[in-house]
Design a protein around this motif. Structure first.
Motif, PDB file in Angstrom:
ATOM      1  N   GLU A 172       0.830  -1.205   0.000  1.00  0.00           N
ATOM      2  CA  GLU A 172       0.000   0.000   0.000  1.00  0.00           C
ATOM      3  C   GLU A 172       0.863   1.254   0.000  1.00  0.00           C
ATOM      4  OE1 GLU A 172      -3.457   2.302  -0.003  1.00  0.00           O
ATOM      5  OE2 GLU A 172      -3.118   0.169  -0.420  1.00  0.00           O
ATOM      6  N   MET A 173       1.938   1.247   0.784  1.00  0.00           N
ATOM      7  CA  MET A 173       2.821   2.410   0.799  1.00  0.00           C
ATOM      8  C   MET A 173       3.525   2.588  -0.548  1.00  0.00           C
ATOM      9  SD  MET A 173       2.582   3.973   3.702  1.00  0.00           S
ATOM     10  CE  MET A 173       0.824   3.617   3.519  1.00  0.00           C
ATOM     11  N   GLU A 174       3.878   1.478  -1.182  1.00  0.00           N
ATOM     12  CA  GLU A 174       4.499   1.567  -2.504  1.00  0.00           C
ATOM     13  C   GLU A 174       3.517   2.105  -3.536  1.00  0.00           C
ATOM     14  OE1 GLU A 174       6.830  -1.323  -5.713  1.00  0.00           O
ATOM     15  OE2 GLU A 174       6.079  -2.126  -3.812  1.00  0.00           O
ATOM     16  N   ALA A 175       2.248   1.667  -3.448  1.00  0.00           N
ATOM     17  CA  ALA A 175       1.232   2.176  -4.376  1.00  0.00           C
ATOM     18  C   ALA A 175       0.992   3.665  -4.166  1.00  0.00           C
ATOM     19  CB  ALA A 175      -0.067   1.397  -4.199  1.00  0.00           C
ATOM     20  N   ARG A 176       0.991   4.101  -2.914  1.00  0.00           N
ATOM     21  CA  ARG A 176       0.799   5.529  -2.651  1.00  0.00           C
ATOM     22  C   ARG A 176       1.985   6.344  -3.145  1.00  0.00           C
ATOM     23  NH1 ARG A 176      -1.970   5.989   3.408  1.00  0.00           N
ATOM     24  NH2 ARG A 176      -3.816   4.708   2.942  1.00  0.00           N
ATOM     25  N   MET A 182     -15.133  -6.910  -5.285  1.00  0.00           N
ATOM     26  CA  MET A 182     -13.982  -7.520  -4.631  1.00  0.00           C
ATOM     27  C   MET A 182     -12.778  -6.596  -4.655  1.00  0.00           C
ATOM     28  SD  MET A 182     -12.832 -10.033  -2.932  1.00  0.00           S
ATOM     29  CE  MET A 182     -14.154 -11.223  -3.159  1.00  0.00           C
ATOM     30  N   THR A 183     -12.586  -5.916  -5.780  1.00  0.00           N
ATOM     31  CA  THR A 183     -11.458  -4.992  -5.873  1.00  0.00           C
ATOM     32  C   THR A 183     -11.629  -3.819  -4.923  1.00  0.00           C
ATOM     33  OG1 THR A 183     -11.172  -5.608  -8.194  1.00  0.00           O
ATOM     34  CG2 THR A 183     -10.097  -3.594  -7.452  1.00  0.00           C
ATOM     35  N   ARG A 184     -12.846  -3.290  -4.851  1.00  0.00           N
ATOM     36  CA  ARG A 184     -13.091  -2.185  -3.922  1.00  0.00           C
ATOM     37  C   ARG A 184     -12.927  -2.635  -2.479  1.00  0.00           C
ATOM     38  NH1 ARG A 184     -17.454  -1.238  -7.525  1.00  0.00           N
ATOM     39  NH2 ARG A 184     -18.889  -2.200  -6.020  1.00  0.00           N
ATOM     40  N   PHE A 185     -13.341  -3.864  -2.182  1.00  0.00           N
ATOM     41  CA  PHE A 185     -13.182  -4.381  -0.823  1.00  0.00           C
ATOM     42  C   PHE A 185     -11.704  -4.530  -0.466  1.00  0.00           C
ATOM     43  CE2 PHE A 185     -12.744  -8.085   2.015  1.00  0.00           C
ATOM     44  CZ  PHE A 185     -13.444  -7.604   3.119  1.00  0.00           C
ATOM     45  N   ARG A 186     -10.909  -5.023  -1.414  1.00  0.00           N
ATOM     46  CA  ARG A 186      -9.478  -5.165  -1.155  1.00  0.00           C
ATOM     47  C   ARG A 186      -8.811  -3.813  -0.945  1.00  0.00           C
ATOM     48  NH1 ARG A 186      -7.696  -9.748  -5.669  1.00  0.00           N
ATOM     49  NH2 ARG A 186      -8.763 -11.523  -4.670  1.00  0.00           N
ATOM     50  N   LYS A 187      -9.235  -2.831  -1.706  1.00  0.00           N
ATOM     51  CA  LYS A 187      -8.655  -1.500  -1.535  1.00  0.00           C
ATOM     52  C   LYS A 187      -9.000  -0.919  -0.168  1.00  0.00           C
ATOM     53  CE  LYS A 187      -8.312  -0.109  -6.378  1.00  0.00           C
ATOM     54  NZ  LYS A 187      -8.714   0.879  -7.408  1.00  0.00           N
ATOM     55  N   LYS A 188     -10.229  -1.166   0.290  1.00  0.00           N
ATOM     56  CA  LYS A 188     -10.610  -0.675   1.614  1.00  0.00           C
ATOM     57  C   LYS A 188      -9.806  -1.371   2.706  1.00  0.00           C
ATOM     58  CE  LYS A 188     -15.358   0.661   0.410  1.00  0.00           C
ATOM     59  NZ  LYS A 188     -16.801   0.418   0.671  1.00  0.00           N
ATOM     60  N   ILE A 189      -9.631  -2.683   2.545  1.00  0.00           N
ATOM     61  CA  ILE A 189      -8.838  -3.423   3.533  1.00  0.00           C
ATOM     62  C   ILE A 189      -7.400  -2.921   3.549  1.00  0.00           C
ATOM     63  CG2 ILE A 189      -7.902  -5.685   4.114  1.00  0.00           C
ATOM     64  CD1 ILE A 189     -10.809  -5.352   4.866  1.00  0.00           C
ATOM     65  N   SER A 190      -6.835  -2.691   2.367  1.00  0.00           N
ATOM     66  CA  SER A 190      -5.457  -2.185   2.301  1.00  0.00           C
ATOM     67  C   SER A 190      -5.343  -0.807   2.938  1.00  0.00           C
ATOM     68  CB  SER A 190      -4.994  -2.136   0.841  1.00  0.00           C
ATOM     69  OG  SER A 190      -5.013  -3.428   0.257  1.00  0.00           O
ATOM     70  N   LEU A 210      -7.289   0.379   5.338  1.00  0.00           N
ATOM     71  CA  LEU A 210      -7.403   0.212   6.789  1.00  0.00           C
ATOM     72  C   LEU A 210      -6.109  -0.316   7.392  1.00  0.00           C
ATOM     73  CD1 LEU A 210     -11.009  -1.276   7.099  1.00  0.00           C
ATOM     74  CD2 LEU A 210     -10.263   1.028   7.708  1.00  0.00           C
ATOM     75  N   VAL A 211      -5.491  -1.277   6.708  1.00  0.00           N
ATOM     76  CA  VAL A 211      -4.219  -1.814   7.201  1.00  0.00           C
ATOM     77  C   VAL A 211      -3.152  -0.730   7.210  1.00  0.00           C
ATOM     78  CG1 VAL A 211      -2.360  -3.436   6.684  1.00  0.00           C
ATOM     79  CG2 VAL A 211      -4.730  -4.187   6.556  1.00  0.00           C
ATOM     80  N   ALA A 212      -3.113   0.078   6.147  1.00  0.00           N
ATOM     81  CA  ALA A 212      -2.118   1.151   6.085  1.00  0.00           C
ATOM     82  C   ALA A 212      -2.321   2.177   7.193  1.00  0.00           C
ATOM     83  CB  ALA A 212      -2.174   1.833   4.720  1.00  0.00           C
ATOM     84  N   PHE A 213      -3.561   2.346   7.643  1.00  0.00           N
ATOM     85  CA  PHE A 213      -3.826   3.331   8.696  1.00  0.00           C
ATOM     86  C   PHE A 213      -3.560   2.763  10.090  1.00  0.00           C
ATOM     87  CE2 PHE A 213      -6.704   5.338  11.770  1.00  0.00           C
ATOM     88  CZ  PHE A 213      -6.309   6.663  11.648  1.00  0.00           C
ATOM     89  N   PHE A 214      -4.007   1.526  10.338  1.00  0.00           N
ATOM     90  CA  PHE A 214      -3.934   0.977  11.693  1.00  0.00           C
ATOM     91  C   PHE A 214      -2.638   0.215  11.971  1.00  0.00           C
ATOM     92  CE2 PHE A 214      -8.581   1.405  11.278  1.00  0.00           C
ATOM     93  CZ  PHE A 214      -8.844   2.103  12.449  1.00  0.00           C
ATOM     94  N   TYR A 215      -2.001  -0.329  10.942  1.00  0.00           N
ATOM     95  CA  TYR A 215      -0.842  -1.187  11.204  1.00  0.00           C
ATOM     96  C   TYR A 215       0.304  -0.459  11.910  1.00  0.00           C
ATOM     97  CZ  TYR A 215       3.103  -4.304  10.536  1.00  0.00           C
ATOM     98  OH  TYR A 215       4.206  -5.089  10.750  1.00  0.00           O
ATOM     99  N   PRO A 216       0.659   0.772  11.531  1.00  0.00           N
ATOM    100  CA  PRO A 216       1.746   1.435  12.280  1.00  0.00           C
ATOM    101  C   PRO A 216       1.452   1.568  13.769  1.00  0.00           C
ATOM    102  CG  PRO A 216       1.329   2.579  10.219  1.00  0.00           C
ATOM    103  CD  PRO A 216       0.232   1.591  10.380  1.00  0.00           C
TER     104      PRO A 216
END
Length: 394
Positions: free
Chosen positions: A138-142, A182-190, A192-198
């Motif tokens: 996700e960070m690489e995509a951003r 499915m693609t939109r769901f994966r993007k939302k999960i990514s 959320l992970v990018a926000f909460f994981y740190p």
């Protein structure tokens, strides 16, 4: 307060616990490197490397389950002679840490504690690794979006920039594919992970550091928050416990062999398979450590050999050429090397004639070469271009 570095009774030292905690990560790095070396000549091994998280989690699941079942310790802890015991956490203030740790040695692990230990040792690290990979993607995509805009990077398969027409045509095709739920769901999960994981990672690392510091200062009997959540303390295994563990393993295996059902040939096959599994599990610890050591030795061996082969050949410095001989009809050399052979005076503005190497006064050698076109000492043909000024006449 003194640092606890030497251990108190059966309580492991901080360095023993740290070494046991770091062993799985070191083992994974060594196994990944070994498979990468083999994959150079065996391309099918790249499939294992593509799913290295799942492969290593499955391997550690087998090793940790077997180790907890037979020795009440994790794979790394059993290698260092440590055991897990259920901790009696008392609410009385008079109960000290030393007394609670001594009582904890008398209790073994319950079945639910063994299952939860496998979860904390294998399942949670696996999910953490997957979250880390999702966060990195996700960070690489951003980062790419910040460089190329809101659209995806406009590169073809070879890595070259696409034209605007090709980009627009491909963006239309991608827009229809990305419109799926499915693609939109994966993007939302990514996202959320990018926000909460740190925050999750920082909290986990902070708690682990706090527990390790308290354990080092002998302020707690738990090395990590996971051990306290499970109500488990780690202690050193005594000689009697090591003997009891070996007899316990033999009893468990004898019961498993007695429970075999079916005809005689099926029992024989099952017995052979079980014995092979027992042998592989018994030598899993020493085998993995020996394999890692062997592959590191092979890496050092081939790396040193490649360095020797790729290193440029160093030849010895050739000796200087012999001085040119003085011609019979040439100007004789004075005994004092600081004198000019032509004027026999102290050299003024010394200059060397490169064809012979002899040093003269600049005015003397200039006149001689201009008239005779050769060295006055060796009679070797020369020109004015062969005269070089010496700024340090030694």
């Amino acid at each position: 307060m003194l640092f606890q570095v030497g251990g108190q009774g059966t309580r492991p030292t901080f360095f023993e616990m740290a070494a046991a905690q770091q062993l799985p990560a070191s083992l994974r790095a060594a196994l990944t490197y070994s498979l990468g070396v083999f994959a150079i000549r065996r391309p099918f091994l790249h499939k294992i490397l593509d799913y290295d998280d799942e492969f290593f989690a499955l391997l550690m699941m087998v090793l940790e389950s077997h180790s907890l079942r037979t020795t009440d310790a994790s794979f790394a802890e059993s290698l260092y002679g440590l055991r897990r015991r259920a901790a009696n956490i008392s609410t009385k203030k008079s109960t000290s840490i030393a007394e609670s740790s001594e009582k904890s040695h008398e209790l073994g692990l319950r079945k639910n504690q063994k299952i939860l230990s496998v979860v904390f040792l294998v399942v949670l690290p696996y999910f953490k690794s997957k979250l880390q990979s999702i966060y990195n993607r996700e960070m690489e995509a951003r980062l790419q979006a910040s460089l190329w805009g809101n659209d995806e990077p406009r590169l073809d398969e070879a890595g070259f920039l696409l034209d605007q027409g090709e980009t627009s045509a491909q963006s239309v095709g991608r827009s229809s594919a990305n419109s799926s739920s499915m693609t939109r769901f994966r993007k939302k999960i990514s996202a959320l992970v990018a926000f909460f994981y740190p925050w999750i990672h920082a909290t986990n690392e902070g708690l682990s550091f706090a527990y390790q510091l308290l354990y080092l200062l002998d302020a707690t009997g738990f090395y990590s928050p996971g051990l306290q959540a499970l109500g488990i303390q780690v202690c050193r295994a005594t000689g009697q416990e090591l003997m009891d563990s070996s007899s316990k393993i033999s009893r468990i295996r004898s019961r498993e062999l007695e429970r075999l059902h079916g005809p005689m040939w099926l029992k024989a096959v099952q017995r052979v398979l079980l014995k092979c599994m027992y042998t592989s599990l018994d030598y899993a610890q020493t085998g993995l450590i020996a394999a890692v050591f062997f592959f590191k030795m092979m890496e050092w061996w081939y790396q040193s050999a490649e360095q020797k082969m790729s290193a440029p050949t160093v030849y010895p410095t050739p000796p200087p050429p012999p001085p040119p001989k003085v011609a019979k009809n040439g100007v004789p050399l004075p005994q004092d090397q600081s004198l000019c052979p032509l004027c026999c005076q102290k050299r003024a503005n010394p200059s060397v004639l490169t064809v012979s190497g002899f040093v003269f006064c600049y005015s003397c050698i200039f006149k001689s070469v201009s008239q005779h076109k050769k060295c006055p000492v060796t009679l070797i043909p020369a020109s004015l271009d062969h005269i070089r000024r010496l700024f340090h006449d030694l």
